[in-house]
Design an enzyme around this catalytic site. Sequence first.
Site, mmCIF file in Angstrom:
data_model
loop_
_atom_site.group_PDB
_atom_site.id
_atom_site.type_symbol
_atom_site.label_atom_id
_atom_site.label_comp_id
_atom_site.label_asym_id
_atom_site.label_seq_id
_atom_site.Cartn_x
_atom_site.Cartn_y
_atom_site.Cartn_z
ATOM 1 N N ASN A 67 9.058 9.643 86.781
ATOM 2 C CA ASN A 67 9.090 9.682 85.143
ATOM 3 C C ASN A 67 10.569 9.011 84.823
ATOM 4 O O ASN A 67 11.533 9.150 85.156
ATOM 5 C CB ASN A 67 9.353 11.388 84.670
ATOM 6 C CG ASN A 67 9.778 11.028 83.111
ATOM 7 O OD1 ASN A 67 9.421 10.167 82.413
ATOM 8 N ND2 ASN A 67 10.379 12.507 82.906
ATOM 9 N N TRP A 68 9.987 7.660 84.390
ATOM 10 C CA TRP A 68 11.170 6.568 84.129
ATOM 11 C C TRP A 68 11.866 6.972 82.574
ATOM 12 O O TRP A 68 12.720 6.608 82.589
ATOM 13 C CB TRP A 68 10.487 5.346 83.905
ATOM 14 C CG TRP A 68 9.801 4.837 85.334
ATOM 15 C CD1 TRP A 68 9.746 5.521 86.575
ATOM 16 C CD2 TRP A 68 9.112 3.607 85.539
ATOM 17 N NE1 TRP A 68 9.112 4.577 87.346
ATOM 18 C CE2 TRP A 68 8.687 3.393 86.810
ATOM 19 C CE3 TRP A 68 9.170 2.349 84.685
ATOM 20 C CZ2 TRP A 68 7.960 2.380 87.187
ATOM 21 C CZ3 TRP A 68 8.400 1.106 85.328
ATOM 22 C CH2 TRP A 68 8.044 1.219 86.522
ATOM 23 N N LYS A 69 11.392 8.069 82.107
ATOM 24 C CA LYS A 69 12.024 8.309 80.853
ATOM 25 C C LYS A 69 12.138 6.770 79.873
ATOM 26 O O LYS A 69 11.237 6.119 80.230
ATOM 27 C CB LYS A 69 13.356 9.044 81.006
ATOM 28 C CG LYS A 69 13.163 10.377 82.127
ATOM 29 C CD LYS A 69 14.453 11.273 81.839
ATOM 30 C CE LYS A 69 14.181 12.149 83.038
ATOM 31 N NZ LYS A 69 15.145 13.504 82.791
ATOM 32 N N GLY A 82 12.783 12.188 88.197
ATOM 33 C CA GLY A 82 13.433 11.366 87.054
ATOM 34 C C GLY A 82 14.117 10.218 87.352
ATOM 35 O O GLY A 82 13.793 9.286 88.088
ATOM 36 N N GLY A 83 15.485 10.609 87.738
ATOM 37 C CA GLY A 83 16.491 9.681 87.961
ATOM 38 C C GLY A 83 16.003 8.840 89.356
ATOM 39 O O GLY A 83 16.297 7.579 89.272
ATOM 40 N N GLU A 140 12.487 17.537 77.725
ATOM 41 C CA GLU A 140 13.133 16.619 76.750
ATOM 42 C C GLU A 140 12.597 16.521 75.376
ATOM 43 O O GLU A 140 13.117 16.492 74.280
ATOM 44 C CB GLU A 140 13.536 15.309 77.473
ATOM 45 C CG GLU A 140 14.698 15.629 78.444
ATOM 46 C CD GLU A 140 14.567 14.552 79.829
ATOM 47 O OE1 GLU A 140 13.937 13.526 79.296
ATOM 48 O OE2 GLU A 140 15.072 14.749 80.654
ATOM 49 N N GLY A 159 18.265 16.318 85.465
ATOM 50 C CA GLY A 159 19.229 15.245 85.368
ATOM 51 C C GLY A 159 20.710 15.709 85.659
ATOM 52 O O GLY A 159 21.636 15.281 85.264
ATOM 53 N N GLU A 185 9.768 22.703 85.941
ATOM 54 C CA GLU A 185 10.952 21.933 85.850
ATOM 55 C C GLU A 185 11.992 22.758 85.050
ATOM 56 O O GLU A 185 11.986 22.581 83.832
ATOM 57 C CB GLU A 185 10.863 20.645 85.066
ATOM 58 C CG GLU A 185 9.687 19.765 85.485
ATOM 59 C CD GLU A 185 10.073 18.365 85.051
ATOM 60 O OE1 GLU A 185 10.286 17.216 86.145
ATOM 61 O OE2 GLU A 185 10.334 17.905 83.713
ATOM 62 N N HIS A 193 7.215 17.932 78.384
ATOM 63 C CA HIS A 193 8.364 17.914 79.203
ATOM 64 C C HIS A 193 9.532 18.577 78.296
ATOM 65 O O HIS A 193 9.678 18.420 77.162
ATOM 66 C CB HIS A 193 8.702 16.172 79.344
ATOM 67 C CG HIS A 193 9.889 16.074 80.189
ATOM 68 N ND1 HIS A 193 11.501 16.095 79.913
ATOM 69 C CD2 HIS A 193 9.900 15.645 81.317
ATOM 70 C CE1 HIS A 193 11.924 15.924 80.917
ATOM 71 N NE2 HIS A 193 11.412 15.397 81.887
ATOM 72 N N SER A 208 16.022 16.951 89.624
ATOM 73 C CA SER A 208 17.157 16.458 90.710
ATOM 74 C C SER A 208 16.686 16.297 92.008
ATOM 75 O O SER A 208 17.083 16.634 93.034
ATOM 76 C CB SER A 208 18.496 17.304 90.717
ATOM 77 O OG SER A 208 18.929 17.180 89.088
HETATM 78 C C1 PEP Z 1 12.268 14.717 84.806
HETATM 79 O O1 PEP Z 1 12.581 13.901 83.982
HETATM 80 O O2 PEP Z 1 11.096 15.268 84.826
HETATM 81 C C2 PEP Z 1 13.336 14.973 85.925
HETATM 82 C C3 PEP Z 1 13.045 16.012 86.781
HETATM 83 O O3 PEP Z 1 14.644 14.364 86.029
HETATM 84 P P1 PEP Z 1 15.416 14.515 86.859
HETATM 85 O O4 PEP Z 1 14.651 14.150 88.645
HETATM 86 O O5 PEP Z 1 16.313 13.149 86.844
HETATM 87 O O6 PEP Z 1 16.359 15.476 87.304
#
Ligand code: PEP
Length: 253
Positions: free
Chosen positions: A9-11, A237-238, A100, A176, A170, A98, A216
């Site tokens: 997930n590049w956000k 994500g990251g 966010e 994050g 999640e 999601h 994470s």
């Molecule tokens: C996400 O954006 O769905 C996520 C899990 O982010 P991260 O891996 O950065 O915690």
Amino acid sequence: MRKKIVAGNWKMNTLVSQGKALAEELNAFMKTYDMPEGKLVIIGTPFTHLSTCVEAVDTKKIHVAAQNCSQFEKGAYTGEVAANMIKDLGVEYTIIGHSERRQYFGDTDEVIATKLAQCYANGLSPILCCGEKLEEREAGKHFEVIESQLRNALKDVSAENFKNTVVAYEPVWAIGTGKTATPDQAEEIHAFIRGLIAKLYDAKIADDTTILYGGSVNAGNAANLFAQPDIDGGLVGGASLKANDFISIIKAI
Ligand code: PEP
């Protein structure tokens, strides 16, 4: 046999040129990597990058996802992107619900249910996210929160449509933050979600459902998480923004 998936997930990160370079790097790796049958890689890019990324990769080896879609079919909804517009680009998946989007953009369970309906009507497979906030976990309400999010989102979803759905657990406190759920904590919820799906549909559908962990995930912790019986991969994500890290996570599946 359910699919195992590593989904990025590049956000709201990267310019199109940077996203293209990242997709090309992953594509070059996947060209030479012998990915076992039934294991998939997905990249979830911003809307602006979808076309470019679909063209930059071999879509049999790297599947492309959007990160959202409109709850409406078409018409006077300025700024929205319809599910059929996404599908038309050659995109196969979209992330729905999601945390966010729940937090900043008013994606309630009801809105999420309408977005799911748009995905199914247009042949997009949703990656349906659920997860509790820190205060909900501390109050011991995590099972209740997950159950309510999933029951509300899926209340009008037929078994036939549900079969095209990937679920992602999640925990909001792990997204994050660098605080990953332990493999045991994640497994406990994944097993609970699978049990709930069995109640909502049936045991065979539950057994066939891919349930991803997100929060994470990185090159160092992916293998232990993915080793759990009910964790079928990750929504990342990251760490999905760095080709080498994402490749290490792909190798861990
Ligand atoms: C996400 O954006 O769905 C996520 C899990 O982010 P991260 O891996 O950065 O915690």
